[in-house]
Design a protein around this motif. Structure first.
Motif, PDB file in Angstrom:
ATOM      1  N   LEU A  42      -9.589 -61.067 -15.101  1.00  0.00           N
ATOM      2  CA  LEU A  42      -9.541 -60.535 -13.757  1.00  0.00           C
ATOM      3  C   LEU A  42      -8.844 -61.492 -12.800  1.00  0.00           C
ATOM      4  O   LEU A  42      -8.210 -61.058 -11.848  1.00  0.00           O
ATOM      5  CB  LEU A  42     -10.952 -60.224 -13.254  1.00  0.00           C
ATOM      6  CG  LEU A  42     -11.690 -59.098 -13.957  1.00  0.00           C
ATOM      7  CD1 LEU A  42     -13.110 -59.015 -13.456  1.00  0.00           C
ATOM      8  CD2 LEU A  42     -10.994 -57.792 -13.800  1.00  0.00           C
ATOM      9  N   ALA A  43      -8.966 -62.789 -13.049  1.00  0.00           N
ATOM     10  CA  ALA A  43      -8.352 -63.762 -12.150  1.00  0.00           C
ATOM     11  C   ALA A  43      -6.837 -63.631 -12.145  1.00  0.00           C
ATOM     12  O   ALA A  43      -6.206 -63.731 -11.091  1.00  0.00           O
ATOM     13  CB  ALA A  43      -8.758 -65.189 -12.545  1.00  0.00           C
ATOM     14  N   VAL A  44      -6.257 -63.387 -13.301  1.00  0.00           N
ATOM     15  CA  VAL A  44      -4.807 -63.239 -13.381  1.00  0.00           C
ATOM     16  C   VAL A  44      -4.372 -61.988 -12.625  1.00  0.00           C
ATOM     17  O   VAL A  44      -3.427 -62.014 -11.830  1.00  0.00           O
ATOM     18  CB  VAL A  44      -4.328 -63.192 -14.847  1.00  0.00           C
ATOM     19  CG1 VAL A  44      -2.842 -62.889 -14.925  1.00  0.00           C
ATOM     20  CG2 VAL A  44      -4.638 -64.504 -15.549  1.00  0.00           C
ATOM     21  N   LYS A  45      -5.056 -60.891 -12.862  1.00  0.00           N
ATOM     22  CA  LYS A  45      -4.720 -59.640 -12.193  1.00  0.00           C
ATOM     23  C   LYS A  45      -4.888 -59.747 -10.679  1.00  0.00           C
ATOM     24  O   LYS A  45      -4.099 -59.199  -9.919  1.00  0.00           O
ATOM     25  CB  LYS A  45      -5.588 -58.505 -12.742  1.00  0.00           C
ATOM     26  CG  LYS A  45      -5.195 -57.142 -12.256  1.00  0.00           C
ATOM     27  CD  LYS A  45      -6.008 -56.057 -12.940  1.00  0.00           C
ATOM     28  CE  LYS A  45      -5.549 -54.694 -12.505  1.00  0.00           C
ATOM     29  NZ  LYS A  45      -6.293 -53.637 -13.182  1.00  0.00           N
ATOM     30  N   THR A  79      -1.980 -61.767  -7.263  1.00  0.00           N
ATOM     31  CA  THR A  79      -0.751 -60.968  -7.230  1.00  0.00           C
ATOM     32  C   THR A  79       0.494 -61.808  -6.986  1.00  0.00           C
ATOM     33  O   THR A  79       1.596 -61.378  -7.295  1.00  0.00           O
ATOM     34  CB  THR A  79      -0.853 -59.868  -6.159  1.00  0.00           C
ATOM     35  OG1 THR A  79      -1.125 -60.477  -4.897  1.00  0.00           O
ATOM     36  CG2 THR A  79      -1.946 -58.878  -6.510  1.00  0.00           C
ATOM     37  N   SER A  80       0.343 -63.010  -6.466  1.00  0.00           N
ATOM     38  CA  SER A  80       1.511 -63.867  -6.244  1.00  0.00           C
ATOM     39  C   SER A  80       2.171 -64.270  -7.561  1.00  0.00           C
ATOM     40  O   SER A  80       3.321 -64.709  -7.578  1.00  0.00           O
ATOM     41  CB  SER A  80       1.111 -65.119  -5.461  1.00  0.00           C
ATOM     42  OG  SER A  80       0.180 -65.895  -6.215  1.00  0.00           O
ATOM     43  N   LEU A  81       1.482 -64.105  -8.668  1.00  0.00           N
ATOM     44  CA  LEU A  81       2.033 -64.449  -9.981  1.00  0.00           C
ATOM     45  C   LEU A  81       2.823 -63.307 -10.609  1.00  0.00           C
ATOM     46  O   LEU A  81       3.473 -63.496 -11.622  1.00  0.00           O
ATOM     47  CB  LEU A  81       0.903 -64.847 -10.932  1.00  0.00           C
ATOM     48  CG  LEU A  81       0.071 -66.061 -10.538  1.00  0.00           C
ATOM     49  CD1 LEU A  81      -1.074 -66.239 -11.519  1.00  0.00           C
ATOM     50  CD2 LEU A  81       0.938 -67.302 -10.493  1.00  0.00           C
ATOM     51  N   ALA A  82       2.766 -62.130 -10.018  1.00  0.00           N
ATOM     52  CA  ALA A  82       3.311 -60.922 -10.635  1.00  0.00           C
ATOM     53  C   ALA A  82       4.751 -61.045 -11.088  1.00  0.00           C
ATOM     54  O   ALA A  82       5.125 -60.542 -12.133  1.00  0.00           O
ATOM     55  CB  ALA A  82       3.158 -59.732  -9.688  1.00  0.00           C
ATOM     56  N   ALA A 124       4.582 -64.846 -17.496  1.00  0.00           N
ATOM     57  CA  ALA A 124       3.296 -65.180 -18.108  1.00  0.00           C
ATOM     58  C   ALA A 124       2.968 -66.658 -18.003  1.00  0.00           C
ATOM     59  O   ALA A 124       1.810 -67.026 -17.798  1.00  0.00           O
ATOM     60  CB  ALA A 124       3.290 -64.738 -19.563  1.00  0.00           C
ATOM     61  N   SER A 125       3.956 -67.518 -18.126  1.00  0.00           N
ATOM     62  CA  SER A 125       3.664 -68.950 -18.098  1.00  0.00           C
ATOM     63  C   SER A 125       3.106 -69.397 -16.752  1.00  0.00           C
ATOM     64  O   SER A 125       2.362 -70.374 -16.678  1.00  0.00           O
ATOM     65  CB  SER A 125       4.912 -69.762 -18.455  1.00  0.00           C
ATOM     66  OG  SER A 125       5.938 -69.524 -17.514  1.00  0.00           O
ATOM     67  N   ALA A 147      -5.506 -68.701 -16.350  1.00  0.00           N
ATOM     68  CA  ALA A 147      -5.921 -67.852 -17.472  1.00  0.00           C
ATOM     69  C   ALA A 147      -6.930 -68.587 -18.339  1.00  0.00           C
ATOM     70  O   ALA A 147      -6.748 -69.755 -18.672  1.00  0.00           O
ATOM     71  CB  ALA A 147      -4.708 -67.450 -18.298  1.00  0.00           C
ATOM     72  N   LYS A 148      -7.979 -67.894 -18.697  1.00  0.00           N
ATOM     73  CA  LYS A 148      -9.036 -68.496 -19.528  1.00  0.00           C
ATOM     74  C   LYS A 148      -9.172 -67.821 -20.888  1.00  0.00           C
ATOM     75  O   LYS A 148      -9.824 -68.326 -21.770  1.00  0.00           O
ATOM     76  CB  LYS A 148     -10.378 -68.420 -18.802  1.00  0.00           C
ATOM     77  CG  LYS A 148     -10.373 -69.053 -17.431  1.00  0.00           C
ATOM     78  CD  LYS A 148     -10.190 -70.539 -17.505  1.00  0.00           C
ATOM     79  CE  LYS A 148     -10.288 -71.155 -16.120  1.00  0.00           C
ATOM     80  NZ  LYS A 148      -9.198 -72.023 -15.794  1.00  0.00           N
ATOM     81  N   LEU A 149      -8.560 -66.671 -21.052  1.00  0.00           N
ATOM     82  CA  LEU A 149      -8.694 -65.895 -22.276  1.00  0.00           C
ATOM     83  C   LEU A 149      -7.691 -66.370 -23.316  1.00  0.00           C
ATOM     84  O   LEU A 149      -6.513 -66.554 -23.023  1.00  0.00           O
ATOM     85  CB  LEU A 149      -8.443 -64.408 -21.981  1.00  0.00           C
ATOM     86  CG  LEU A 149      -8.456 -63.455 -23.157  1.00  0.00           C
ATOM     87  CD1 LEU A 149      -9.866 -63.378 -23.754  1.00  0.00           C
ATOM     88  CD2 LEU A 149      -8.001 -62.079 -22.721  1.00  0.00           C
ATOM     89  N   GLU A 150      -8.177 -66.569 -24.527  1.00  0.00           N
ATOM     90  CA  GLU A 150      -7.291 -66.909 -25.637  1.00  0.00           C
ATOM     91  C   GLU A 150      -7.651 -66.017 -26.809  1.00  0.00           C
ATOM     92  O   GLU A 150      -8.826 -65.778 -27.081  1.00  0.00           O
ATOM     93  CB  GLU A 150      -7.450 -68.378 -26.030  1.00  0.00           C
ATOM     94  CG  GLU A 150      -6.889 -69.329 -24.996  1.00  0.00           C
ATOM     95  CD  GLU A 150      -6.877 -70.771 -25.486  1.00  0.00           C
ATOM     96  OE1 GLU A 150      -6.705 -70.988 -26.704  1.00  0.00           O
ATOM     97  OE2 GLU A 150      -7.033 -71.647 -24.643  1.00  0.00           O
ATOM     98  N   LEU A 151      -6.635 -65.524 -27.494  1.00  0.00           N
ATOM     99  CA  LEU A 151      -6.847 -64.690 -28.670  1.00  0.00           C
ATOM    100  C   LEU A 151      -6.436 -65.463 -29.915  1.00  0.00           C
ATOM    101  O   LEU A 151      -5.426 -66.170 -29.912  1.00  0.00           O
ATOM    102  CB  LEU A 151      -6.024 -63.409 -28.578  1.00  0.00           C
ATOM    103  CG  LEU A 151      -6.386 -62.435 -27.467  1.00  0.00           C
ATOM    104  CD1 LEU A 151      -5.401 -61.279 -27.443  1.00  0.00           C
ATOM    105  CD2 LEU A 151      -7.794 -61.908 -27.652  1.00  0.00           C
ATOM    106  N   SER A 152      -7.188 -65.298 -30.968  1.00  0.00           N
ATOM    107  CA  SER A 152      -6.820 -65.909 -32.242  1.00  0.00           C
ATOM    108  C   SER A 152      -5.624 -65.161 -32.817  1.00  0.00           C
ATOM    109  O   SER A 152      -5.319 -64.027 -32.420  1.00  0.00           O
ATOM    110  CB  SER A 152      -7.998 -65.832 -33.218  1.00  0.00           C
ATOM    111  OG  SER A 152      -8.234 -64.471 -33.568  1.00  0.00           O
TER     112      SER A 152
END
Length: 144
Positions: free
Chosen positions: A1-4, A7-10, A14-15, A21-26
């Protein structure tokens, strides 16, 4: 939710979101997610637009799925000429008409070139009566 919510990052890519960002996927989770999405796109493409999809040369299948990955699986409804060429299995015309808009999206340039080559490979497979299940790949037709 923090990334979404930031909005200044839009428009920064991604970098730019890495710092919040706190989510990481294996790797396994990524493979599962991509596989699930690919199967979903395949089903939509086959059932709604190209019922003969499974009989198309593997190179044509890959190019169509590549386009769906970039534009969404419902793209054929807004590409009537391209879709007609695919249904007719006119792979040269499909290759000449598969170019997605590149303005503002430089990553599409290489994808367009690869897709065109894949469709031209499909034409070679069809003309030679080769095994349609064999993927020639994005650079095969350059070898002659």
């Amino acid at each position: 939710l923090a990334v979404k919510a930031t909005t200044s990052l839009a428009r920064k890519g991604a970098s730019a979101a890495e710092r919040i960002a706190k989510l990481e996927l294996s790797a396994a989770a990524i493979d599962e997610l991509v596989g699930r999405k690919l199967n979903e796109f395949y089903e939509i493409i086959k059932t709604k637009y190209f019922p003969e999809f499974d009989s198309y040369p593997a190179d044509a299948q890959l190019a169509i799925l590549s386009m769906a990955w970039a534009m969404g699986p419902y793209f054929p409804r807004t590409w009537p000429t391209f879709s007609r060429n695919v249904k007719d299995q006119n792979w040269v015309k499909a290759g000449n008409g598969c170019q997605m808009k590149e303005a503002g999206n430089p990553g599409v340039v290489a994808r367009n070139a690869a897709n065109k080559k894949l469709f031209f490979n499909a034409a070679v497979v069809k003309d030679r009566g080769s095994d349609p299940s064999v993927l020639l790949g994005a650079t095969a037709h350059e070898k002659g």
